[in-house]
Design a protein around this motif. Structure first.
Motif, short mmCIF file in Angstrom:
data_model
loop_
_atom_site.label_atom_id
_atom_site.label_comp_id
_atom_site.label_asym_id
_atom_site.label_seq_id
_atom_site.Cartn_x
_atom_site.Cartn_y
_atom_site.Cartn_z
N HIS A 106 0.81 -1.16 -0.03
CA HIS A 106 -0.05 0.12 -0.14
C HIS A 106 0.76 1.10 0.04
O HIS A 106 0.48 2.18 -0.95
N ASP A 107 2.10 1.25 0.71
CA ASP A 107 2.81 2.41 0.84
C ASP A 107 3.41 2.52 -0.41
O ASP A 107 3.66 3.85 -0.92
N ILE A 108 3.87 1.49 -0.79
CA ILE A 108 4.91 1.72 -2.09
C ILE A 108 4.07 1.91 -3.43
O ILE A 108 4.38 2.85 -4.32
N THR A 109 2.79 1.68 -3.43
CA THR A 109 1.81 1.99 -4.50
C THR A 109 1.60 3.44 -4.40
O THR A 109 1.57 4.12 -5.67
N ARG A 110 1.53 4.13 -3.20
CA ARG A 110 1.19 5.38 -3.02
C ARG A 110 2.42 6.30 -3.84
O ARG A 110 2.48 7.24 -4.48
N LEU A 111 3.76 5.84 -3.55
CA LEU A 111 4.81 6.27 -3.91
C LEU A 111 5.05 6.25 -5.48
O LEU A 111 5.63 6.95 -5.84
N MET A 112 5.03 4.93 -5.82
CA MET A 112 4.93 4.88 -7.35
C MET A 112 4.29 5.63 -7.99
O MET A 112 4.35 6.08 -9.21
N HIS A 113 3.01 5.94 -7.54
CA HIS A 113 2.05 6.89 -8.23
C HIS A 113 2.32 7.99 -8.46
O HIS A 113 2.09 8.75 -9.72
N SER A 114 3.25 8.54 -7.57
CA SER A 114 3.78 9.95 -7.81
C SER A 114 4.97 9.88 -8.59
O SER A 114 5.37 10.94 -9.07
N LEU A 115 5.48 9.06 -9.02
CA LEU A 115 6.58 8.79 -10.15
C LEU A 115 6.20 8.49 -11.50
O LEU A 115 7.20 8.13 -12.22
N GLN A 116 5.11 8.48 -11.74
CA GLN A 116 4.63 8.11 -13.07
C GLN A 116 4.74 7.14 -13.53
O GLN A 116 5.90 6.95 -14.49
N PRO A 117 4.63 5.96 -13.12
CA PRO A 117 4.83 4.27 -13.58
C PRO A 117 4.35 4.11 -14.96
O PRO A 117 3.35 4.72 -15.11
N THR A 118 5.03 2.98 -15.50
CA THR A 118 4.42 2.38 -16.51
C THR A 118 4.08 0.95 -16.26
O THR A 118 4.55 0.52 -15.25
N ARG A 119 3.34 0.30 -17.11
CA ARG A 119 2.83 -1.00 -16.60
C ARG A 119 3.27 -2.06 -17.81
O ARG A 119 2.79 -1.66 -19.00
N ALA A 120 3.38 -3.35 -17.42
CA ALA A 120 3.62 -4.31 -18.26
C ALA A 120 3.50 -5.66 -17.66
O ALA A 120 3.74 -5.92 -16.44
N THR A 121 3.13 -6.77 -18.24
CA THR A 121 3.16 -7.79 -17.72
C THR A 121 4.56 -8.44 -17.44
O THR A 121 5.57 -7.79 -17.91
N GLY A 122 4.66 -9.09 -16.10
CA GLY A 122 5.99 -9.39 -15.58
C GLY A 122 6.05 -10.74 -15.07
O GLY A 122 5.20 -11.55 -15.18
N GLY A 123 7.18 -11.17 -14.40
CA GLY A 123 7.47 -12.49 -13.77
C GLY A 123 8.37 -13.08 -14.85
O GLY A 123 8.39 -12.79 -15.91
N SER A 124 9.49 -13.54 -14.04
CA SER A 124 10.49 -14.10 -14.91
C SER A 124 10.12 -14.89 -16.07
O SER A 124 10.61 -14.78 -17.10
#
Length: 325
Positions: A43-61
Motif C-alpha cells: 500500500h505504501d509503495i503503491t502511493r509512492l509509485m503513483h507519484s513517480l508516473q509508472p508504466t505497466r507491463a506483464t512481468g514475472g521471470s
C-alpha cells in the motif's frame, strides 16, 4: 504440437525510472535484488509509485521468457495464478494479445505486482508483492497442465515453496519433459542454495544464471569455473556475464560469445529474454554457440527500452537476425 511451457509467478510490472538510488536506501531495497513485501508495504509503495508516473507491463521471470518466445513465433504456454481483479485481467488480456497460451488459475485476494525501480545505470530493483501468484501450490500441479510440453522453463523464485517445486519437477520428469531453471536472484540463491543444488542434480537439464547467481550457487567467483561446477550437476550450464556476453558448458564443450554493444536503458527482463532466445534456438537443434548468440541478441535488444514492450520493427530485426545465426 510440442510446446515450451513456463511456470512461475504471474506478476504485473509497475516500473519507474529513478534519477538516483537514494529511494532504494530509504525503502531498504538491495540494489539489483528482489525483496518480497506484504500488504501494508504494498500500500505504501503503491502511493509512492503513483507519484513517480509508472508504466505497466506483464512481468514475472518465466512470463517474460514466454513473451519473448511468443514474439519469435514459438506459441508458448504460461502457467501461473492471478486474482479476478484489474491486474489479473490485464495479465490475461496481454497473454492473449501476444500469443501466449495462458493456463492461469484464479485465487482470492489481489494479483501479484512487481514494483520495479530502474536506476540511472539501468539496473533494476524489485519490491515484489506476490499476492495471488503465491497461491499456486503443489495441489494444483497435474499432468494436464503440462500437456503437449516438450520443455518446461521454471522460474527460480518458485524454489521458496519446496513442495510446489518438487511437485512441478516430479510431474514433468515422469512425463519425460526437459526442464530448464533460471536461478532468478543472487539473494534467493544464497538463502536456498542447498535446496537448489539438490533440485538441479535430481531434475534440471539446463541452468541459467548471471555472474552473481552463479557465484552464490557454486562459491566460484570466476564465471567459467562456476559454469563448469554447475555443468557437473546438469546437462547445460549457462552463465551471463553482462557487458562481456555469456558462456555455456555442456560436458566437455565450452563456448562463449560477446555481448552486443548497446546503450543500456533498463535491464528489466534482460536475463528472461536471453533465456527466451536461447531456448528458442535450443529446441530447434541449434549449436550451443548459436543458442548463446540468440540469447545475447534478445537480451541486448530489451535493455535498450523501459520494460518488455519492444516495437514491431525491433522484433522484425530480431527475427531476421535469428534466421542468420
Amino acid at each position: 504440437m510440442a510446446k515450451i511451457t513456463g511456470i512461475g509467478n504471474a506478476l504485473t510490472d509497475v516500473l519507474v525510472r529513478l534519477t538516483d538510488d537514494a529511494i532504494l536506501a530509504e525503502l531498504g531495497l538491495p540494489k539489483g535484488g528482489m525483496k518480497l513485501i506484504d500488504d501494508a508495504r504494498m500500500h505504501d509503495i503503491t502511493r509512492l509509485m503513483h507519484s513517480l508516473q509508472p508504466t505497466r507491463a506483464t512481468g514475472g521471470s518465466a512470463s517474460n521468457t514466454m513473451l519473448a518466445l511468443a514474439h519469435l513465433g514459438a506459441q508458448p504456454v504460461f502457467i501461473g495464478c492471478v486474482a479476478d481483479d484489474e491486474y489479473g485481467r490485464f495479465f490475461r488480456n496481454n497473454c492473449a494479445e501476444t500469443g501466449i497460451e495462458a493456463r492461469l488459475l484464479t485465487a482470492e485476494g489481489h494479483s501479484g505486482v512487481a514494483n520495479t525501480f530502474i536506476s540511472p545505470d539501468g539496473e533494476r530493483t524489485f519490491a515484489t508483492y506476490l499476492g495471488a501468484a503465491a497461491s499456486l501450490s503443489a495441489d494444483h500441479i497435474t499432468d494436464d497442465l503440462f500437456r503437449e510440453t516438450s520443455l518446461l522453463h521454471i522460474e527460480g523464485y518458485l524454489s521458496c515453496n519446496h513442495a510446489l517445486t518438487d511437485a512441478i519437477c516430479h510431474t514433468a520428469q515422469r512425463l519425460g519433459v526437459t526442464m530448464s531453471l533460471d536461478l532468478a536472484s543472487y539473494n534467493l540463491v544464497e538463502s536456498e542454495r542447498a535446496y537448489l543444488s539438490q533440485l538441479v542434480e535430481q531434475y534440471i537439464d539446463i541452468v541459467f544464471a548471471n555472474e552473481e547467481e552463479s557465484a552464490a550457487f557454486t562459491g566460484c567467483t570466476d564465471p567459467e569455473a562456476a559454469a563448469e561446477a554447475i555443468a557437473q550437476r546438469c546437462k547445460v550450464a549457462v552463465v551471463k556475464v553482462g557487458s562481456r556476453g555469456a558462456l555455456a558448458v555442456r560436458g566437455t564443450e565450452h563456448v562463449s560469445v560477446p555481448a552486443h554493444k548497446v546503450e543500456v536503458v533498463d535491464t528489466t527482463a534482460a536475463g528472461d529474454f536471453f533465456a527466451g532466445g536461447f531456448l528458442y534456438a535450443y529446441t530447434r537443434g541449434a549449436t550451443l554457440e548459436q543458442c548463446l548468440q540468440a540469447g545475447t541478441l534478445l537480451g541486448g535488444q530489451v535493455i535498450q527500452t523501459v520494460g518488455t514492450r519492444l516495437p514491431d520493427a525491433t522484433w522484425d530485426f530480431i527475427n531476421q537476425q535469428i534466421q542468420h545465426l
